[in-house]
Each structure stands twice: as structure tokens, then as C-alpha cells.
Design a protein around this motif. Sequence first.
Motif, PDB file in Angstrom:
ATOM      1  N   ARG A 116      49.444  47.559  61.471  1.00  0.00           N
ATOM      2  CA  ARG A 116      50.781  47.953  61.942  1.00  0.00           C
ATOM      3  C   ARG A 116      51.593  48.665  60.868  1.00  0.00           C
ATOM      4  NH1 ARG A 116      52.613  46.135  67.194  1.00  0.00           N
ATOM      5  NH2 ARG A 116      53.477  48.102  67.897  1.00  0.00           N
ATOM      6  N   ASN A 138      41.691  44.860  74.625  1.00  0.00           N
ATOM      7  CA  ASN A 138      42.141  45.103  73.243  1.00  0.00           C
ATOM      8  C   ASN A 138      43.433  45.918  73.292  1.00  0.00           C
ATOM      9  OD1 ASN A 138      42.507  45.784  70.580  1.00  0.00           O
ATOM     10  ND2 ASN A 138      40.369  46.324  70.201  1.00  0.00           N
ATOM     11  N   LYS A 188      49.119  56.189  72.624  1.00  0.00           N
ATOM     12  CA  LYS A 188      50.147  56.808  71.776  1.00  0.00           C
ATOM     13  C   LYS A 188      49.707  58.179  71.261  1.00  0.00           C
ATOM     14  CE  LYS A 188      52.897  56.177  67.637  1.00  0.00           C
ATOM     15  NZ  LYS A 188      53.332  55.300  66.560  1.00  0.00           N
TER      16      LYS A 188
HETATM   17  C1  LIG Z   1      43.616  48.812  66.728  1.00  0.00           C
HETATM   18  C2  LIG Z   1      43.850  48.976  65.216  1.00  0.00           C
HETATM   19  C3  LIG Z   1      42.802  49.975  64.680  1.00  0.00           C
HETATM   20  C4  LIG Z   1      45.268  49.558  65.007  1.00  0.00           C
HETATM   21  O1  LIG Z   1      45.428  49.802  63.602  1.00  0.00           O
HETATM   22  P1  LIG Z   1      46.879  49.878  62.925  1.00  0.00           P
HETATM   23  O2  LIG Z   1      46.741  50.599  61.621  1.00  0.00           O
HETATM   24  O3  LIG Z   1      47.488  48.529  62.912  1.00  0.00           O
HETATM   25  O4  LIG Z   1      47.658  50.810  63.981  1.00  0.00           O
HETATM   26  P2  LIG Z   1      48.989  51.667  63.673  1.00  0.00           P
HETATM   27  O5  LIG Z   1      49.857  50.913  62.728  1.00  0.00           O
HETATM   28  O6  LIG Z   1      48.602  53.056  63.315  1.00  0.00           O
HETATM   29  O7  LIG Z   1      49.686  51.642  65.103  1.00  0.00           O
HETATM   30  C5  LIG Z   1      49.656  52.765  65.972  1.00  0.00           C
HETATM   31  C6  LIG Z   1      49.980  52.311  67.378  1.00  0.00           C
HETATM   32  O8  LIG Z   1      48.943  51.454  67.865  1.00  0.00           O
HETATM   33  C7  LIG Z   1      49.532  50.469  68.729  1.00  0.00           C
HETATM   34  N1  LIG Z   1      49.353  49.136  68.132  1.00  0.00           N
HETATM   35  C8  LIG Z   1      48.819  48.839  66.927  1.00  0.00           C
HETATM   36  N2  LIG Z   1      48.790  47.502  66.762  1.00  0.00           N
HETATM   37  C9  LIG Z   1      49.310  46.945  67.868  1.00  0.00           C
HETATM   38  C10 LIG Z   1      49.537  45.625  68.294  1.00  0.00           C
HETATM   39  N3  LIG Z   1      49.216  44.571  67.516  1.00  0.00           N
HETATM   40  N4  LIG Z   1      50.068  45.417  69.518  1.00  0.00           N
HETATM   41  C11 LIG Z   1      50.377  46.452  70.321  1.00  0.00           C
HETATM   42  N5  LIG Z   1      50.195  47.756  69.957  1.00  0.00           N
HETATM   43  C12 LIG Z   1      49.668  47.993  68.755  1.00  0.00           C
HETATM   44  C13 LIG Z   1      51.005  50.819  68.831  1.00  0.00           C
HETATM   45  O9  LIG Z   1      51.140  51.753  69.890  1.00  0.00           O
HETATM   46  C14 LIG Z   1      51.235  51.499  67.499  1.00  0.00           C
HETATM   47  O10 LIG Z   1      52.341  52.352  67.506  1.00  0.00           O
HETATM   48  P3  LIG Z   1      53.813  51.768  67.120  1.00  0.00           P
HETATM   49  O11 LIG Z   1      53.643  51.029  65.802  1.00  0.00           O
HETATM   50  O12 LIG Z   1      54.664  52.988  67.035  1.00  0.00           O
HETATM   51  O13 LIG Z   1      54.184  50.826  68.236  1.00  0.00           O
HETATM   52  C15 LIG Z   1      43.781  47.615  64.455  1.00  0.00           C
HETATM   53  O14 LIG Z   1      44.541  46.657  65.151  1.00  0.00           O
HETATM   54  C16 LIG Z   1      42.365  47.090  64.279  1.00  0.00           C
HETATM   55  O15 LIG Z   1      41.702  47.405  63.284  1.00  0.00           O
HETATM   56  N6  LIG Z   1      41.905  46.256  65.226  1.00  0.00           N
HETATM   57  C17 LIG Z   1      40.572  45.648  65.138  1.00  0.00           C
HETATM   58  C18 LIG Z   1      39.459  46.684  65.360  1.00  0.00           C
HETATM   59  C19 LIG Z   1      39.669  47.385  66.667  1.00  0.00           C
HETATM   60  O16 LIG Z   1      40.046  46.778  67.657  1.00  0.00           O
HETATM   61  N7  LIG Z   1      39.400  48.711  66.662  1.00  0.00           N
HETATM   62  C20 LIG Z   1      39.628  49.571  67.792  1.00  0.00           C
HETATM   63  C21 LIG Z   1      38.581  49.438  68.802  1.00  0.00           C
HETATM   64  S1  LIG Z   1      37.368  50.700  68.689  1.00  0.00           S
END
Ligand SMILES: CC(C)(COP(=O)(O)OP(=O)(O)OC[C@H]1O[C@@H](n2cnc3c(N)ncnc32)[C@H](O)[C@@H]1OP(=O)(O)O)[C@@H](O)C(=O)NCCC(=O)NCCS
Length: 151
Positions: free
Chosen positions: A90, A118, A127
Motif C-alpha cells: 500500500r 483477491n 485502477k
Molecule cells: C496486490 C499487491 C501486488 C498490491 O501491491 P501494493 O504495492 O500494495 O499496491 P499499491 O500500493 O500500488 O496499490 C495500488 C492499488 O491497488 C489496490 N489495493 C492495493 N492493496 C489493497 C488492499 N489491501 N485493499 C484494497 N485495495 C488494494 C488499490 O486500488 C490501490 O490504490 P489506492 O492505494 O489508490 O487505493 C499486493 O497486495 C501483493 O503483493 N499481494 C500478494 C500477491 C498478489 O496477490 N499478487 C497479485 C496476484 S497476481
Amino acid sequence: MILSSPDPAADPHVAAALLRLQRTSYAREAVLVGDERISPLLEDEIGLTAWRGRWLMAWDGVQLVGAIAWWETDDAVEIHRVMVSTSAMRRGIASTLLSRVLASASGRPVAAATGRANQPAVALYAKHGFRAESDEQIPPGIWITRFRHAA
Ligand SMILES: CC(C)(COP(=O)(O)OP(=O)(O)OC[C@H]1O[C@@H](n2cnc3c(N)ncnc32)[C@H](O)[C@@H]1OP(=O)(O)O)[C@@H](O)C(=O)NCCC(=O)NCCS
């Protein structure tokens, strides 16, 4: 944050860091989909380094905090992995990595898939302009949603 594109197959330290990140990060997805049989958690270092697609990694000093992997042809791009360290979520890291891949696609369609349950990943793709196209079970019992980002 520093971005780099090392080849994990050429550097055992990078491969080990990537596998650690993959296991801790995708453990989150396993909880969300309620199943540990997701492919990133089943992969070992041999499988990870044998995959010959492209990687972009995000570093906070010497700490690997994020990575994206994709496969590309002349006509299309397919996202293979997106993962961020649980301590760095995040903060826009996935957005930065995904934006780079979208920019490098240069008009080619970009496909992605994630667990239907997810919500963080579904919201991330929405987004960035991806549209959900279909749901399917892979393997049976785990629902994934396929996304597409048109040029
Ligand atoms: C999904 C994942 C890659 C997001 O990474 P991140 O660096 O935290 O994401 P960002 O900070 O760039 O967030 C971008 C957007 O994603 C969404 N998002 C990220 N985390 C979120 C959460 N916990 N709940 C809801 N939306 C979320 C939001 O839309 C966010 O935009 P906003 O902050 O303006 O609301 C991360 O949670 C992760 O590594 N998850 C485990 C692995 C996985 O599920 N990979 C993807 C499947 S292929």
C-alpha cells in the motif's frame, strides 16, 4: 526505491530473495482465496529460474520489496506475477511496477489474472484500466479472474 531488471537465473542471491518474496507475498493471496495450491506457492527455485520471461524488481536499499514478471511477444504481453513485501504494501510499489510494464507494452494488449477473491489485486488491475473478461477454476476449486488491458 530503485528499480532493476536482473536475471534471477544469473544470480543465486537474487533468485533466493525473489523466492522468499514470492512465498511471503503470495501467502496473502492464499489466505484470500482460501487455498494454498496457488502456483506461486508451489514453485521452487529451479522452477522460478527456469521461467524465461522478464522481471522488474523494486529495491529499498538491499531489501527486495517488490517484483513484477511478464511474458511478451510482438503482439501481446502477459503479466505472470506481481508481488510486494508484506511490510511495504500500500505504498504504490505494485502501481509503479505495473505502470512500467504497461508503458513498455507500447500499444500491445496486456493480459493478467488473479484470484477472484483477491480484492487488493482485483482493485489494482481495475485502477490501472484493466477489464475483467472471464472467471475460471484453475486448479478445480480456485476461481481466478482474467483481465485485459486494451491499448
Ligand atoms: C496486490 C499487491 C501486488 C498490491 O501491491 P501494493 O504495492 O500494495 O499496491 P499499491 O500500493 O500500488 O496499490 C495500488 C492499488 O491497488 C489496490 N489495493 C492495493 N492493496 C489493497 C488492499 N489491501 N485493499 C484494497 N485495495 C488494494 C488499490 O486500488 C490501490 O490504490 P489506492 O492505494 O489508490 O487505493 C499486493 O497486495 C501483493 O503483493 N499481494 C500478494 C500477491 C498478489 O496477490 N499478487 C497479485 C496476484 S497476481
